[in-house]
Design an enzyme around this catalytic site. Structure first.
Site, PDB file in Angstrom:
ATOM      1  N   HIS A  74       1.944   4.862  -2.729  1.00 32.58           N
ATOM      2  CA  HIS A  74       2.140   6.286  -2.442  1.00 32.58           C
ATOM      3  C   HIS A  74       3.557   6.723  -2.813  1.00 32.58           C
ATOM      4  O   HIS A  74       3.757   7.790  -3.404  1.00 32.58           O
ATOM      5  CB  HIS A  74       1.910   6.552  -0.951  1.00 32.58           C
ATOM      6  CG  HIS A  74       0.498   6.369  -0.507  1.00 32.58           C
ATOM      7  ND1 HIS A  74      -0.577   6.915  -1.153  1.00 32.58           N
ATOM      8  CD2 HIS A  74      -0.022   5.702   0.565  1.00 32.58           C
ATOM      9  CE1 HIS A  74      -1.700   6.608  -0.526  1.00 32.58           C
ATOM     10  NE2 HIS A  74      -1.383   5.856   0.516  1.00 32.58           N
TER      11      HIS A  74
ATOM     12  N   HIS B 123       0.837  -1.207   0.000  1.00 38.45           N
ATOM     13  CA  HIS B 123       0.000   0.000   0.000  1.00 38.45           C
ATOM     14  C   HIS B 123       0.872   1.257   0.000  1.00 38.45           C
ATOM     15  O   HIS B 123       0.687   2.166  -0.829  1.00 38.45           O
ATOM     16  CB  HIS B 123      -0.910  -0.013   1.237  1.00 38.45           C
ATOM     17  CG  HIS B 123      -1.716   1.238   1.416  1.00 38.45           C
ATOM     18  ND1 HIS B 123      -3.002   1.368   0.949  1.00 38.45           N
ATOM     19  CD2 HIS B 123      -1.414   2.412   2.030  1.00 38.45           C
ATOM     20  CE1 HIS B 123      -3.463   2.576   1.254  1.00 38.45           C
ATOM     21  NE2 HIS B 123      -2.511   3.230   1.904  1.00 38.45           N
ATOM     22  N   GLU B 124       1.817   1.309   0.922  1.00 34.49           N
ATOM     23  CA  GLU B 124       2.692   2.483   1.027  1.00 34.49           C
ATOM     24  C   GLU B 124       3.597   2.620  -0.188  1.00 34.49           C
ATOM     25  O   GLU B 124       3.979   3.730  -0.567  1.00 34.49           O
ATOM     26  CB  GLU B 124       3.529   2.402   2.310  1.00 34.49           C
ATOM     27  CG  GLU B 124       2.726   2.424   3.600  1.00 34.49           C
ATOM     28  CD  GLU B 124       1.891   3.698   3.750  1.00 34.49           C
ATOM     29  OE1 GLU B 124       2.295   4.756   3.206  1.00 34.49           O
ATOM     30  OE2 GLU B 124       0.830   3.633   4.398  1.00 34.49           O
TER      31      GLU B 124
END
Length: 374
Positions: A21, A17-18
């Site tokens: 980003h 997920h990170e």
């Protein structure tokens, strides 16, 4: 060992997920000041370029720190109506780029789920189930309502179709009914060679938000089933369908939280998720490597989809709020006042704190019952 495996698997989901980003920020020229797997005290770190890569103490999470926090704080201290940010800052780029950065994390969760479902479709797997012949549950426990009896089904009926979809075993019945609480399903049965069709209005199970029709396994003898194994290109499409269905069911599940679901049992905290991941790994591999991989990937995919859905909610401090704020700025062509963003974060923190407490309470209850029963 189970907990260690669960922590590693959950950590990987958060890392992915990170990573979304991180890569989006790099793509749009935003300086990433820190990238951490885990929260809290830093255990190990190494600076490469402008980014400090960290491994932190609490493994159930992570963060991607981007340039812009200092400009935001300065705007608050000076009571400025806008954030005067550098071009390599999160607040210095076009708001639509900021929206893409906010959505990249959840998008990577969907990407992971799709990859996982594709691998499952390519692998195939074996599972134990039961015949689709039913016993009405109120004959086993008189305190439980049977919607199937109300509709006219009888013990000994063999369910062959639900809403037109073929039923081959009892697992198919559960999968066809569970996503549809408070709905009317068309159930086709074989009764002594005669085909009959009934309209069954499903019950709502408040413990988990699922639909029930009040039927039980008739023959407790398990049967071994083999899930279909797909060629490569059909597997890509099947994985996309599974991902889409999981997204729809997850958002439907979130909506059911406002319809009387027992939150302590419906919302899982990090401890219970870790336990489930570790348990899926150990139990799955006990029945073979292929089944072990499939069990892990399926649960990781579902958790990843849940992480996508939650983060897309327009709650301050979640990714959905960043996307919403960026869209508002694009439409109005002016920044949202820093103080509005600041106080909105307190609201978001309060909501997340409440959900965390509910999840933690549910975890404690879950493990307490597991300890008493074990």
């Amino acid at each position: 060992m189970k907990w260690l495996i669960g922590i590693v698997l959950l950590g990987f989901i958060v890392f992915f997920h990170e990573l979304g980003h991180f890569l989006a920020a790099k793509l749009f020229g935003v300086t990433v000041e820190s990238f951490s797997l885990g929260f809290g005290p830093i255990l190990v770190h190494r600076t490469h370029g402008t980014t400090d890569y960290r491994l932190s103490l609490i493994p159930l999470g992570g963060y991607c720190g981007m340039k812009g926090e200092k400009e935001f704080i300065h705007a608050l201290e000076t009571d400025s109506r806008s954030i005067d940010a550098a071009r390599d800052s999160l607040y210095g780029i076009h708001p639509l780029k900021r929206a893409v950065i906010g959505g990249a994390g959840p998008l990577f969760n969907i990407l992971f789920a799709w990859i996982a479902f594709v691998v499952i479709a390519l692998s195939g797997y074996r599972y134990n189930s039961y015949t689709p012949t039913i016993t009405l549950v109120d004959e086993v426990d008189h305190s439980i309502h049977s919607a199937a009896r109300d509709a006219g089904l009888l013990t000994g009926d063999t369910i062959t179709r639900i809403n037109g979809a073929p039923i081959s075993d009892f697992s198919d019945i559960i999968q066809a009914v569970a996503p549809h609480p408070h709905e009317t399903l068309t159930v086709t049965v074989d009764r002594h060679g005669e085909t009959l069709t009934f309209a069954v209005y499903t019950d709502f199970d408040a413990t988990d938000g699922s639909g029930k029709i009040g039927v039980h396994v008739h023959d407790p003898t398990p049967i071994v089933r083999e899930a279909e194994r797909y060629p490569f290109f059909p597997a890509l499409w099947h994985g996309a369908l599974q991902t889409g269905q999981s997204i729809a069911l997850t958002f439907k599940g979130i909506a059911l939280l406002f319809q009387g679901v027992q939150l302590r049992t419906a919302i899982s905290g990090p401890a219970r998720i870790t336990d489930m991941l570790g348990g899926a790994a150990t139990e799955g591999f006990a029945s073979g490597v292929r089944n072990g991989v499939v069990h892990i990937l399926e649960l990781m995919a579902l958790i990843s989809v849940s992480l996508f859905a939650v983060n897309m909610l327009p709650i301050p401090i979640l990714d959905g709020s960043m996307i919403l704020a960026a869209c508002i700025q694009t439409i109005t062509r002016r920044q949202i006042h820093p103080k509005v963003l600041y106080y909105a974060q307190f609201v978001g923190l309060a909501v997340i704190a409440v959900l965390f407490v509910i999840g933690l309470t549910g975890d404690i209850t879950y493990f307490f019952h597991a300890f008493r029963e074990g």
